[in-house]
Write a protein that holds these residues in place. Sequence first.
Motif, PDB file in Angstrom:
ATOM      1  N   ALA A   9      54.065  34.102  39.767  1.00  0.00           N
ATOM      2  CA  ALA A   9      55.112  33.174  39.334  1.00  0.00           C
ATOM      3  C   ALA A   9      54.861  31.749  39.803  1.00  0.00           C
ATOM      4  CB  ALA A   9      56.474  33.650  39.830  1.00  0.00           C
ATOM      5  N   THR A  10      54.020  31.618  40.836  1.00  0.00           N
ATOM      6  CA  THR A  10      53.772  30.290  41.410  1.00  0.00           C
ATOM      7  C   THR A  10      52.294  29.957  41.552  1.00  0.00           C
ATOM      8  OG1 THR A  10      53.738  31.134  43.688  1.00  0.00           O
ATOM      9  CG2 THR A  10      55.894  30.513  42.765  1.00  0.00           C
ATOM     10  N   GLY A  11      51.431  30.959  41.514  1.00  0.00           N
ATOM     11  CA  GLY A  11      50.010  30.743  41.762  1.00  0.00           C
ATOM     12  C   GLY A  11      49.650  30.652  43.227  1.00  0.00           C
ATOM     13  N   ALA A 156      44.215  48.497  41.943  1.00  0.00           N
ATOM     14  CA  ALA A 156      43.802  47.205  41.411  1.00  0.00           C
ATOM     15  C   ALA A 156      43.770  46.167  42.532  1.00  0.00           C
ATOM     16  CB  ALA A 156      44.764  46.767  40.315  1.00  0.00           C
ATOM     17  N   SER A 157      42.819  45.254  42.453  1.00  0.00           N
ATOM     18  CA  SER A 157      42.584  44.335  43.565  1.00  0.00           C
ATOM     19  C   SER A 157      43.660  43.272  43.724  1.00  0.00           C
ATOM     20  CB  SER A 157      41.221  43.654  43.397  1.00  0.00           C
ATOM     21  OG  SER A 157      40.174  44.595  43.548  1.00  0.00           O
ATOM     22  N   ASN A 158      44.575  43.132  42.751  1.00  0.00           N
ATOM     23  CA  ASN A 158      45.646  42.141  42.891  1.00  0.00           C
ATOM     24  C   ASN A 158      46.935  42.726  43.461  1.00  0.00           C
ATOM     25  OD1 ASN A 158      45.870  43.548  40.411  1.00  0.00           O
ATOM     26  ND2 ASN A 158      47.243  42.001  39.585  1.00  0.00           N
ATOM     27  N   VAL A 159      46.918  44.035  43.833  1.00  0.00           N
ATOM     28  CA  VAL A 159      48.112  44.634  44.442  1.00  0.00           C
ATOM     29  C   VAL A 159      47.768  45.367  45.742  1.00  0.00           C
ATOM     30  CG1 VAL A 159      49.512  44.788  42.347  1.00  0.00           C
ATOM     31  CG2 VAL A 159      47.893  46.627  42.876  1.00  0.00           C
ATOM     32  N   ALA A 305      50.506  38.949  34.970  1.00  0.00           N
ATOM     33  CA  ALA A 305      50.023  39.250  36.318  1.00  0.00           C
ATOM     34  C   ALA A 305      48.957  38.291  36.831  1.00  0.00           C
ATOM     35  CB  ALA A 305      49.494  40.681  36.367  1.00  0.00           C
ATOM     36  N   THR A 306      48.081  37.802  35.944  1.00  0.00           N
ATOM     37  CA  THR A 306      46.995  36.925  36.381  1.00  0.00           C
ATOM     38  C   THR A 306      46.742  35.838  35.337  1.00  0.00           C
ATOM     39  OG1 THR A 306      45.189  38.148  35.299  1.00  0.00           O
ATOM     40  CG2 THR A 306      45.870  38.915  37.498  1.00  0.00           C
ATOM     41  N   PRO A 307      46.107  34.730  35.743  1.00  0.00           N
ATOM     42  CA  PRO A 307      45.743  33.693  34.768  1.00  0.00           C
ATOM     43  C   PRO A 307      44.811  34.200  33.670  1.00  0.00           C
ATOM     44  CG  PRO A 307      45.601  32.837  37.005  1.00  0.00           C
ATOM     45  CD  PRO A 307      45.812  34.323  37.123  1.00  0.00           C
ATOM     46  N   ASP A 308      43.911  35.132  34.008  1.00  0.00           N
ATOM     47  CA  ASP A 308      42.996  35.671  32.999  1.00  0.00           C
ATOM     48  C   ASP A 308      43.739  36.428  31.908  1.00  0.00           C
ATOM     49  OD1 ASP A 308      40.826  34.612  34.290  1.00  0.00           O
ATOM     50  OD2 ASP A 308      40.208  36.483  35.253  1.00  0.00           O
ATOM     51  N   PRO A 338      54.729  26.092  36.913  1.00  0.00           N
ATOM     52  CA  PRO A 338      53.593  26.833  37.489  1.00  0.00           C
ATOM     53  C   PRO A 338      53.704  28.311  37.140  1.00  0.00           C
ATOM     54  CG  PRO A 338      55.228  26.360  39.171  1.00  0.00           C
ATOM     55  CD  PRO A 338      55.682  25.634  37.935  1.00  0.00           C
ATOM     56  N   GLY A 339      52.626  29.042  37.355  1.00  0.00           N
ATOM     57  CA  GLY A 339      52.652  30.477  37.095  1.00  0.00           C
ATOM     58  C   GLY A 339      52.116  30.833  35.723  1.00  0.00           C
ATOM     59  N   ASN A 340      52.035  32.149  35.494  1.00  0.00           N
ATOM     60  CA  ASN A 340      51.377  32.682  34.293  1.00  0.00           C
ATOM     61  C   ASN A 340      52.401  33.083  33.235  1.00  0.00           C
ATOM     62  OD1 ASN A 340      49.085  32.577  36.061  1.00  0.00           O
ATOM     63  ND2 ASN A 340      49.599  34.623  36.797  1.00  0.00           N
ATOM     64  N   PHE A 341      53.179  32.125  32.759  1.00  0.00           N
ATOM     65  CA  PHE A 341      54.280  32.455  31.858  1.00  0.00           C
ATOM     66  C   PHE A 341      53.873  32.316  30.388  1.00  0.00           C
ATOM     67  CE2 PHE A 341      56.465  31.555  35.817  1.00  0.00           C
ATOM     68  CZ  PHE A 341      57.464  32.513  35.836  1.00  0.00           C
TER      69      PHE A 341
END
Length: 455
Positions: A9-11, A156-159, A305-308, A338-341
């Motif tokens: 949500a913020t990066g 997963a590597s982001n959690v 979940a991610t920029p990608d 900011p964030g991946n919205f």
Amino acid sequence: MPIATINPATGELLKNFEPHNDTEIGAKLDLAQQAFEKYRMTSFPERSRWMEKAADILEQEKADFAKLMTLEMGKTYKSAIAEVEKCAWVCRYYAEHAAEFLADVYVETDATKSFVKYQPLGIVLAVMPWNFPFWQVFRFVAPALMAGNVGLLKHASNVPQCALAIEDIIQRAGFPEGVFQTLLIPGAKVADLISDERIKAATLTGSEPAGISLATACGKQIKKTVLELGGSDPFIVLESADLETAVAVATTARMLNNGQSCIAAKRFIIQEAIADKFEKLLLEKYHALKIGDPMQPETDIGPLATPDILQDLDQQVQTSVNSGGKVLTGGKPLGDRPGNFYPPTIITDLSPDSAIAKEEFFGPVALLFRVPNIDEAIKLANATPFGLGASAWTTNSQQQQRLVNEIEAGAVFINGMVKSDPRLPFGGIKRSGYGRELGIQGIHEFVNVKTVWVK
């Protein structure tokens, strides 16, 4: 790739983790094997007691676990609470039913007695995704551990914090040391793990490429796998449907988990006679959705979940437009924050024969197609390499029967949203994977189905 918690949500980078090295991985494998030799001899009442305690912990600390999920992958806090509660449900379900599901089954033959016996395999590796970081793991943990197996989790590597929290829950519940462990490792390490003879089987929920990689590694070692991969689930609405209800459920079914669900409705196949009204009502629902901070109770849509993932989804939308699709609402990342919205998006007029129409959109994007009748609806529903779930809406019983019989999917829901349920088997066909989780079928996936004959 780094193993880190980054708030989508913020990066903001919240926490970094050092991956386990080869020595640490080897020690965890040793511990898992030692644990299995003793754990396999435990009784169902013992396992049930520990599993019930895990459910207690989940329920008592659900606010903390839900916050962790929201911080790591961006799902709304209210949906994260529901996810933790569902994890407690699956723990209690298998705690109650595992002994029954795995009881010896006697069969009349020429023997004095003959029966089928279910026994655990050993260490099972679970490779799990970020989108439901607790549920995906617990729907593996509950049946696997109740069957007497032990688990290793490559999450997963982001959690990473979710992964470590789950290991802590299992330990605090009283399960013996080593019965369930988290490995903080990159995906590139999975093939090496599979080659270790102590690992007897593997399960993966994730993308097609990840499933292919795991199945290839296990195939070389002749090891059992269960795969739950992508989906491009159809949501069929025929003329006799309760349209208001169908539109309300269609909105929920597409926006679930910010649109990041394998079983989310993705292709909306609407009969021509009601298509204009459906489209109008769906637009109204989408415009009413609130995008924002996923921790706030009024938020309907949080970040991807991610920029990608954001970039990939936007690229798919632009490809759809270049292929003839028309954007009715949304269609561009929200650059004012900011964030991946990414906003709720509806695309119409896309040719169902185009390559992009057959892809999975992992975000809040709905593709609308119009068909003249049920024949074309079923044909279009099946015109995808995936076969996970399908939702179909009609009050006509003959049409219902045709939809159930003719749609190519692991699950067909009539007048309801596709969802997983501990009491029912869950999984797909075609490129959505194979094998089943949940239900009695799920607990039978990772056991030795042994024939016993005595005279």
